[in-house]
Design a protein around this motif. Structure first.
Motif, PDB file in Angstrom:
ATOM      1  N   ALA A  76       0.834  -1.209   0.000  1.00  0.00           N
ATOM      2  CA  ALA A  76       0.000   0.000   0.000  1.00  0.00           C
ATOM      3  C   ALA A  76       0.864   1.253   0.000  1.00  0.00           C
ATOM      4  O   ALA A  76       0.557   2.245  -0.687  1.00  0.00           O
ATOM      5  CB  ALA A  76      -0.930  -0.020   1.214  1.00  0.00           C
ATOM      6  N   ALA A  77       1.984   1.227   0.763  1.00  0.00           N
ATOM      7  CA  ALA A  77       2.864   2.388   0.805  1.00  0.00           C
ATOM      8  C   ALA A  77       3.573   2.602  -0.531  1.00  0.00           C
ATOM      9  O   ALA A  77       3.946   3.727  -0.877  1.00  0.00           O
ATOM     10  CB  ALA A  77       3.895   2.212   1.923  1.00  0.00           C
ATOM     11  N   ALA A  78       3.752   1.510  -1.310  1.00  0.00           N
ATOM     12  CA  ALA A  78       4.432   1.612  -2.596  1.00  0.00           C
ATOM     13  C   ALA A  78       3.474   1.972  -3.726  1.00  0.00           C
ATOM     14  O   ALA A  78       3.858   1.904  -4.890  1.00  0.00           O
ATOM     15  CB  ALA A  78       5.148   0.306  -2.914  1.00  0.00           C
ATOM     16  N   GLY A  79       2.252   2.323  -3.402  1.00  0.00           N
ATOM     17  CA  GLY A  79       1.305   2.781  -4.410  1.00  0.00           C
ATOM     18  C   GLY A  79       0.321   1.735  -4.880  1.00  0.00           C
ATOM     19  O   GLY A  79      -0.466   1.996  -5.797  1.00  0.00           O
ATOM     20  N   GLN A  80       0.332   0.536  -4.302  1.00  0.00           N
ATOM     21  CA  GLN A  80      -0.611  -0.512  -4.685  1.00  0.00           C
ATOM     22  C   GLN A  80      -1.785  -0.479  -3.711  1.00  0.00           C
ATOM     23  O   GLN A  80      -1.801  -1.158  -2.692  1.00  0.00           O
ATOM     24  CB  GLN A  80       0.080  -1.888  -4.668  1.00  0.00           C
ATOM     25  CG  GLN A  80       1.349  -1.957  -5.468  1.00  0.00           C
ATOM     26  CD  GLN A  80       1.114  -1.735  -6.955  1.00  0.00           C
ATOM     27  OE1 GLN A  80       0.075  -2.114  -7.497  1.00  0.00           O
ATOM     28  NE2 GLN A  80       2.086  -1.129  -7.619  1.00  0.00           N
ATOM     29  N   ASP A  81      -2.780   0.305  -4.024  1.00  0.00           N
ATOM     30  CA  ASP A  81      -3.891   0.479  -3.089  1.00  0.00           C
ATOM     31  C   ASP A  81      -5.032  -0.472  -3.422  1.00  0.00           C
ATOM     32  O   ASP A  81      -5.016  -1.177  -4.421  1.00  0.00           O
ATOM     33  CB  ASP A  81      -4.387   1.929  -3.132  1.00  0.00           C
ATOM     34  CG  ASP A  81      -4.735   2.358  -4.560  1.00  0.00           C
ATOM     35  OD1 ASP A  81      -4.487   1.569  -5.491  1.00  0.00           O
ATOM     36  OD2 ASP A  81      -5.259   3.474  -4.725  1.00  0.00           O
ATOM     37  N   GLY A  82      -6.016  -0.512  -2.538  1.00  0.00           N
ATOM     38  CA  GLY A  82      -7.203  -1.319  -2.753  1.00  0.00           C
ATOM     39  C   GLY A  82      -6.916  -2.817  -2.677  1.00  0.00           C
ATOM     40  O   GLY A  82      -6.114  -3.282  -1.860  1.00  0.00           O
TER      41      GLY A  82
END
Length: 209
Positions: free
Chosen positions: A40-46
């Protein structure tokens, strides 16, 4: 009462908890959460952030099964270490050593490239050669049977040479036998009257007809 007996039997069943299994479940849950937070912190949300820890755990399980099945040890250990590094890296990165609000670009690249790595590893582990095919020895070659040579046919026995005088004498004996019995002389009788071997008596009989 019947109902009381059944409930008593159910309550008497021992509840056994495997401490090692409980410990493994706790460790898996913590690692799962760390991988989710890092993704999530690396931009992979949801849902994508939840898919990352699932892929890491599945790769670990696939590699462990390959090691237990007796197949290719090198491939099993290779992908087991890759998945273990990903899991340990997430645990260490989320333990305060990394600012999750400012994830470096190289880590974002690693997280973005992980699905391809996991897909490759899972495919190779799932579709590798079966253990029984790798461990099975090659069947021994079938020995060739030696060619059976046909036995040579026996050479025909040479025809017995009958002296003319013996033939003349044998004819007289045959005529005498016919005159006395009314039947032609047979070979055993001719042989006995002449006192000759059986082959010679047969040769004489052929000249009397």
């Amino acid at each position: 009462m019947p109902g009381t007996g059944r409930s008593g039997a159910v309550r008497s069943l021992p509840v056994r908890l495997d401490a090692v299994l409980v410990q493994a479940l706790i460790a898996a849950a913590l690692s799962f959460a760390h991988l989710h937070d890092l993704a999530a912190a690396a931009g992979q949300d949801g849902w994508k952030a939840w898919a990352y820890p699932v892929s890491v755990d599945l790769l670990l399980v696939a590699a462990w099964r390959r090691l237990r099945s007796g197949g290719s040890k090198a491939a099993g250990w290779c992908w087991f270490l890759v998945a273990l590094t990903a899991s340990l890296g997430a645990n260490v990165a989320t333990a305060g050593l990394l600012d999750l609000d400012a994830v470096p670009a190289w880590l974002r690249i690693l997280v973005a490239g992980w699905p391809a790595v996991a897909f490759l590893g899972g495919t190779l582990l799932a579709h590798g050669p079966p253990a029984e095919l790798e461990a099975a020895p090659a069947p021994p070659p079938t020995p060739e049977r030696p060619a059976v040579e046909a036995a040579p046919e026996p050479a025909p026995a040479p025809a017995a040479t009958v002296p003319p005088a013996l033939v003349t004498h044998a004819r007289k004996v045959a005529d005498d036998h016919r005159a006395r019995t009314g039947t032609p002389i047979d070979i055993p009788t001719l042989r006995a009257r002449l006192g000759v071997p059986l082959p010679l008596a047969e040769a004489i009989a052929t000249q009397l007809t």
